[in-house]
Design an enzyme around this catalytic site. Structure first.
Site: not given
Ligand code: GRF
Length: 210
Positions: A18, A72, A97, A99-100, A114, A116, A159, A189
């Site tokens: 992404n 944290r 990965m 949680i904030l 974000n 998702h 979350v 995405e």
């Molecule tokens: C994505 O599928 C996103 O939806 C999730 O984590 C994945 C990250 O993939 N939160 P990348 O690191 O962008 O390849």
């Protein structure tokens, strides 16, 4: 790039596909923003190499004891100390990965988006359950849902929740595995995330291209 272009920070933890989509949208002129900083929560994340290849400043901040509250809190303080000097306008969680906390979101004083890999709102005539958490691709298959999707949303202290900026359904087909389904979700995405960022910047008056 305009010198007053909005400055975006991107938080990553893994592959960074992404992040790559954001970089490429910027390079094609479809995202008018300065990619000012990438922070990875994992030192071996391939996303870091993508940031460096695109000459984006990159930092690593690891949290070793996720379960310990004090650790944290210290981690979020280090993250703030890393982000704030970059005078960012927007933070994008692109496969982040961790949680904030609400406290962090308040103190970072910028909107946080974000991506998702599931639908976060019921859609159409046959609504499917909202899937949250890190295993929602697997969950969609396990629950034998007909569709899943991808959602870009504003981050709140709940979350995988918060106002939806973009969402697209993806059909689950017979024979899908976690890998094939994830691949199709990620293709969506990569298309909707850069557009949602630009749409958000336009909507908030930060994105006007001169
Ligand atoms: C994505 O599928 C996103 O939806 C999730 O984590 C994945 C990250 O993939 N939160 P990348 O690191 O962008 O390849």
């Amino acid at each position: 790039m305009r010198s007053d272009a909005p400055r975006i920070g991107i938080l990553v933890s893994g592959t960074g596909s992404n992040l790559q989509a954001i970089i490429e949208a910027r390079d094609r002129g479809e995202l008018s923003a300065e990619l000012a900083l990438v922070v990875s929560s994992a030192k071996h994340a391939p996303a870091l190499a993508r940031a460096r290849a695109a000459s984006i400043p990159a930092r690593v901040l690891e949290l070793h004891d996720r379960k310990e509250r004090a650790a944290r809190i210290r981690f979020e303080q280090r993250l703030l100390d890393t982000l704030l000097p970059f005078r960012l306008d927007l933070l994008v969680l692109a496969g982040w990965m961790l949680i904030l906390s609400g406290d962090f979101l308040h103190r970072c004083r910028m909107p946080v988006l974000n991506i998702h890999p599931a639908l976060l709102e019921p859609t159409g005539n046959s609504p499917v359950p909202v899937l949250r958490g890190a295993h929602c691709v697997r969950d969609a298959l396990r629950m034998e849902l007909p569709v899943t999707g991808a959602t870009v949303h504003l981050v709140t202290d709940r979350v995988d929740d918060g106002p939806t900026l973009a969402m697209e359904s993806i059909e689950i087909v017979s024979g899908d595995t976690e890998e094939t389904l994830r691949r199709r979700i990620q293709a969506v995405e990569h298309r909707i995330l850069p557009r949602a960022i630009q749409g958000y910047l336009d909507h908030t008056g930060q994105g006007a291209i001169t």
